[in-house]
Design a protein around this motif. Sequence first.
Motif, PDB file in Angstrom:
ATOM      1  N   LYS A 271       0.825  -1.217   0.000  1.00  0.00           N
ATOM      2  CA  LYS A 271       0.000   0.000   0.000  1.00  0.00           C
ATOM      3  C   LYS A 271       0.852   1.256   0.000  1.00  0.00           C
ATOM      4  O   LYS A 271       0.472   2.289  -0.563  1.00  0.00           O
ATOM      5  CB  LYS A 271      -0.912  -0.017   1.233  1.00  0.00           C
ATOM      6  N   ASN A 272       2.033   1.174   0.615  1.00  0.00           N
ATOM      7  CA  ASN A 272       2.894   2.349   0.721  1.00  0.00           C
ATOM      8  C   ASN A 272       3.842   2.508  -0.461  1.00  0.00           C
ATOM      9  O   ASN A 272       4.540   3.524  -0.554  1.00  0.00           O
ATOM     10  CB  ASN A 272       3.704   2.287   2.021  1.00  0.00           C
ATOM     11  N   LEU A 273       3.872   1.528  -1.348  1.00  0.00           N
ATOM     12  CA  LEU A 273       4.753   1.597  -2.516  1.00  0.00           C
ATOM     13  C   LEU A 273       4.120   2.391  -3.657  1.00  0.00           C
ATOM     14  O   LEU A 273       2.899   2.447  -3.783  1.00  0.00           O
ATOM     15  CB  LEU A 273       5.050   0.188  -3.041  1.00  0.00           C
ATOM     16  N   LYS A 274       4.950   2.974  -4.501  1.00  0.00           N
ATOM     17  CA  LYS A 274       4.482   3.513  -5.779  1.00  0.00           C
ATOM     18  C   LYS A 274       4.564   2.372  -6.787  1.00  0.00           C
ATOM     19  O   LYS A 274       5.633   2.050  -7.299  1.00  0.00           O
ATOM     20  CB  LYS A 274       5.327   4.706  -6.228  1.00  0.00           C
ATOM     21  N   LEU A 275       3.430   1.750  -7.042  1.00  0.00           N
ATOM     22  CA  LEU A 275       3.400   0.565  -7.902  1.00  0.00           C
ATOM     23  C   LEU A 275       3.635   0.944  -9.359  1.00  0.00           C
ATOM     24  O   LEU A 275       3.305   2.056  -9.800  1.00  0.00           O
ATOM     25  CB  LEU A 275       2.061  -0.150  -7.756  1.00  0.00           C
TER      26      LEU A 275
END
Length: 493
Positions: A271-275
């Motif tokens: 959720k905290n990553l820039k996918l």
Amino acid sequence: MRLNWPLKMSVTVSRTYNDAVSALNSLQSNYANIMAIRASGDRKNQMNIWEMQEWCRRIGYDTSEFDKLNIIHITGTKGKGSTAAFTQSLLQQYGNKIHKIGLYTSPHLKSVRERIQISGKPICEEKFSRYFFDIWDRLDKTSSSLDKFPHMTPGSKPGYFKYLTLLSFHVFVQEGCDSCIYEVGVGGEYDSTNIIKTPTACGVSLLGIDHTYMLGDTIEEIAWNKGGIFKNNVPAFTIDVQPAAGLKVLEERAHERNVDLQQVPVFKEVKNLKLGLAGDFQVLNASLAVALASQHLTKLGIFSAPLALEKDTTLPQEFKNGLASAEWKGRCQTIQDGKITWLIDGAHTKDSIVAATGWFKSRVVNTKNKKILLFNQQTRDAAALITTLRSCLTPEVKFDRIIFTTNVTWKSGEYSADLVSMNTSKEQVDRLEVQKALRHTWLNLEPNAQIDVVANIETACNIVKRYEEPIEVFVTGSLHLVGGLLVVFDGDK
């Protein structure tokens, strides 16, 4: 390009890539046949799997041989392609331990070769045509018992998707792939990919209502079909936000195969990553991919144990890198072309339209640029889709112009060779029936809307390019539309 070749066509002279694509297109079901099947209420049955096994025998394989490909099998209504893309990207981070990674997905955008990839790239034209005609010739030289397989008459070939599925297995075996990811075409139980005997893991992305003429009209029927990919004692995973009725059926299907269906939460670190794939909903697909890749790497002995399916689980740095670098064109894709911002998603179900529209809205709601909708959906309930689309945007976002087009590529009335489609009514397309009906639907909702109905994607693109000020164009409704638009961008006829 329009073709009317019979299924018993024999190619004996030229063996180019274009010849392979033409021969492949001849295996498409035409519109009349599809309508007859739908009207009959006949849905896929076990014979579909038996025939696929027989086609495999005739090209020289027992389906158990495919176990050495170490296959991850993925199904679902929405997000299965994105999950496959994330999974591929995760496995690529272990390239020093995995020799070659095969990926089989559908549909393609610009080139049919996109459906069969090795190590992140579509196979080249030379290999596609060589392996394509290798199978063609093997089928011509072998036969089946008509008592057991009455549809497999001498000289006949599998249909379009079945042939590509056979081709994918042949390519991956011959090229020495040691890890493969297979996206189901439609459903699961009777899908032609479901000849896989022992995958390393099975995954189910979000369930929804689609392909009802083949899978059933209820979420329970659809879940039953999707759960058909589960195999005895093979770990199975799904997201933890499935519709309750669908999840219950998935659990029952898993129990039939001696499997505990594991629900995957959205991992906090995901959720905290820039996918690499845009859209808030991608956290579901990325988390499912983490579970699948973790199980796969454990099966291969690269991990000592799978990652814990808990929200706070710490992910390996390789997983973070893989999720951030994943690519999947045509899904929440942004293309900047001078003053034109193309916001592209091939959404074609209600759920996917809601998700894609949410992404578009988040990108443009605070801008003052003019906004254009470019839309088509030729085979599903297009009116329902645009009604959903508009309701998701109203009142915050309003289109200054709406363009309804067919999926025909060029002003000449021809499709790009790789995008030829025989499963729609040529008469309906030529008369712009769907597009005119869409205009009527939208005008009932918004009487003063500026709407264009055009016969091809090239013309639609030219309308957009006439604008001199900055504009934002939302392209959605069909992956075939998105693929055709990308071909027009390339200008390659």
